[in-house]
Design a protein around this motif. Sequence first.
Motif, short mmCIF file in Angstrom:
data_model
loop_
_atom_site.label_atom_id
_atom_site.label_comp_id
_atom_site.label_asym_id
_atom_site.label_seq_id
_atom_site.Cartn_x
_atom_site.Cartn_y
_atom_site.Cartn_z
N ILE A 158 -54.09 -39.70 20.70
CA ILE A 158 -54.29 -38.46 19.93
C ILE A 158 -52.99 -37.73 19.64
CG2 ILE A 158 -56.64 -38.17 20.81
CD1 ILE A 158 -55.59 -36.05 22.73
N ASP A 159 -51.94 -37.98 20.43
CA ASP A 159 -50.64 -37.34 20.20
C ASP A 159 -49.53 -38.33 20.52
OD1 ASP A 159 -48.44 -35.71 19.91
OD2 ASP A 159 -49.28 -34.03 21.06
N PRO A 160 -49.33 -39.34 19.65
CA PRO A 160 -48.39 -40.42 19.95
C PRO A 160 -46.94 -39.96 20.07
CG PRO A 160 -49.19 -40.58 17.69
CD PRO A 160 -50.03 -39.55 18.37
N GLN A 161 -46.58 -38.87 19.41
CA GLN A 161 -45.20 -38.42 19.52
C GLN A 161 -44.92 -37.83 20.91
OE1 GLN A 161 -43.94 -35.63 16.53
NE2 GLN A 161 -41.86 -35.51 17.30
N ARG A 162 -45.82 -36.98 21.36
CA ARG A 162 -45.64 -36.33 22.67
C ARG A 162 -45.83 -37.30 23.82
NH1 ARG A 162 -49.44 -31.50 25.20
NH2 ARG A 162 -48.34 -31.32 27.20
N PHE A 163 -46.81 -38.23 23.67
CA PHE A 163 -47.17 -39.08 24.80
C PHE A 163 -46.80 -40.55 24.59
CE2 PHE A 163 -50.18 -35.46 25.18
CZ PHE A 163 -49.77 -35.01 26.44
N GLN A 164 -45.81 -40.79 23.77
CA GLN A 164 -45.34 -42.16 23.56
C GLN A 164 -44.95 -42.80 24.88
OE1 GLN A 164 -41.88 -42.41 21.07
NE2 GLN A 164 -41.46 -44.54 21.61
N GLY A 165 -45.40 -44.03 25.10
CA GLY A 165 -45.05 -44.76 26.31
C GLY A 165 -46.06 -44.70 27.43
N MET A 166 -47.19 -44.01 27.22
CA MET A 166 -48.22 -43.94 28.26
C MET A 166 -48.77 -45.33 28.58
SD MET A 166 -48.97 -40.95 29.65
CE MET A 166 -49.36 -39.22 29.42
N ARG A 167 -49.03 -46.12 27.53
CA ARG A 167 -49.59 -47.45 27.76
C ARG A 167 -48.60 -48.31 28.55
NH1 ARG A 167 -49.14 -52.50 26.13
NH2 ARG A 167 -51.02 -53.82 26.10
N ALA A 168 -47.35 -48.31 28.13
CA ALA A 168 -46.35 -49.12 28.83
C ALA A 168 -46.22 -48.68 30.29
CB ALA A 168 -45.00 -49.00 28.12
N ALA A 169 -46.30 -47.38 30.53
CA ALA A 169 -46.18 -46.88 31.89
C ALA A 169 -47.39 -47.29 32.73
CB ALA A 169 -46.03 -45.37 31.88
N ALA A 170 -48.59 -47.30 32.13
CA ALA A 170 -49.78 -47.73 32.86
C ALA A 170 -49.69 -49.20 33.22
CB ALA A 170 -51.03 -47.45 32.02
N VAL A 171 -49.20 -50.02 32.29
CA VAL A 171 -49.01 -51.44 32.57
C VAL A 171 -48.03 -51.61 33.74
CG1 VAL A 171 -48.06 -53.60 31.67
CG2 VAL A 171 -49.56 -52.21 30.25
N ALA A 172 -46.94 -50.86 33.69
CA ALA A 172 -45.93 -50.95 34.74
C ALA A 172 -46.49 -50.52 36.09
CB ALA A 172 -44.73 -50.10 34.38
N LEU A 173 -47.35 -49.51 36.08
CA LEU A 173 -47.95 -49.04 37.33
C LEU A 173 -48.81 -50.11 37.97
CD1 LEU A 173 -48.65 -46.94 39.43
CD2 LEU A 173 -50.22 -45.88 37.79
N LEU A 174 -49.64 -50.79 37.15
CA LEU A 174 -50.45 -51.87 37.70
C LEU A 174 -49.58 -53.01 38.21
CD1 LEU A 174 -52.71 -50.22 36.37
CD2 LEU A 174 -53.76 -52.37 35.68
N GLY A 175 -48.50 -53.30 37.47
CA GLY A 175 -47.59 -54.34 37.93
C GLY A 175 -46.92 -53.99 39.23
N ALA A 176 -46.57 -52.71 39.39
CA ALA A 176 -45.93 -52.26 40.63
C ALA A 176 -46.90 -52.34 41.81
CB ALA A 176 -45.42 -50.83 40.45
N LEU A 177 -48.17 -52.02 41.56
CA LEU A 177 -49.17 -52.14 42.62
C LEU A 177 -49.32 -53.59 43.07
CD1 LEU A 177 -52.01 -49.71 41.47
CD2 LEU A 177 -50.87 -49.68 43.70
N ARG A 178 -49.36 -54.50 42.09
CA ARG A 178 -49.48 -55.92 42.44
C ARG A 178 -48.25 -56.40 43.20
NH1 ARG A 178 -53.04 -58.65 43.95
NH2 ARG A 178 -54.34 -58.54 42.08
N LYS A 179 -47.09 -55.98 42.76
CA LYS A 179 -45.87 -56.42 43.42
C LYS A 179 -45.79 -55.90 44.85
CE LYS A 179 -40.84 -56.58 42.77
NZ LYS A 179 -39.72 -56.18 41.87
#
Length: 294
Positions: A158-179
């Motif tokens: 809904i606000d890609p300019q303000r919240f750009q990178g949320m998806r990438a950060a969520a992916v990274a968070l799951l990867g960090a949990l697995r690691k």
Amino acid sequence: MILSRRSAMALLATARAPRGAWARATASFLRRRIQAGVPWAVYYGSVAPPDAFAGYALVVLDPNYPFPIQDISGCGATTLGYVSVGEFSGTSRFASLLDDKGMLASENPNWPGSFVVDVRHPAWRRYIVETVAPRVLSQGFSGLFLDTLDSPLHLETIDPQRFQGMRAAAVALLGALRKAHGDIPIMMNRGYPLLPDVAPVVDAVLAESLVTTYDFAERRYSFVEADAVARHVALLAPAASSTPPLPVFCLDYWDPDDSKGIGLIYARERARGHTPYVATILLDRRVPEPPRDA
């Protein structure tokens, strides 16, 4: 906090840690039990004793469950502890452990007191990976159930300019949990846009409210429109194409006194190759599947 393309790609790269051998074996064992018709459940109540889940293959529980988790595991079930990775509640048992409240973005209108989190914040990732997950696992849970992934993804939509990178950060968070916790089973709830990147690092995906939903304003259960179901099923395609295929569990909500309606929901989900469970919206009671001929 706006992520550059380079930073986003670096975060995505951290999500490639594979599942551990024990997690793969557990997922395979669960898959066989589920295919054999052994039930599973999500329960966030505090009344049902451990022996109420005897004979279950999988049970997702709130960390506040008052009985010993080991007693459920002793009944043969794999137990997953609930972790909210995209929202933060001030009533959480872990609330006092988070120092920086400045990363809270907006309040969830359906759940007052629950705030969507800016998952791009490094302190949030440390909080989940180094504080919350270890505390949940120390209670005796076999693995983790990751909820509220859709919330930060919605903000970026809904606000890609303000919240750009949320998806990438969520992916990274799951990867960090697995690691960090490589040998545990992990189930993610929804978060379908993440599947192309995280299918290798999670063990199952839950499709919540796929064919039914609950209207909080009207306080009633209803079926989801067919076109919306089709869109969500299409978004689940990466689960089927993963190697091995990622199991799709489904959690739908319905009136527990309507056995015929519940039976219809189970039949619809199984026809899609999914593993269903139907419960009340608060998930505070165990709702057994009615007899197949009900």
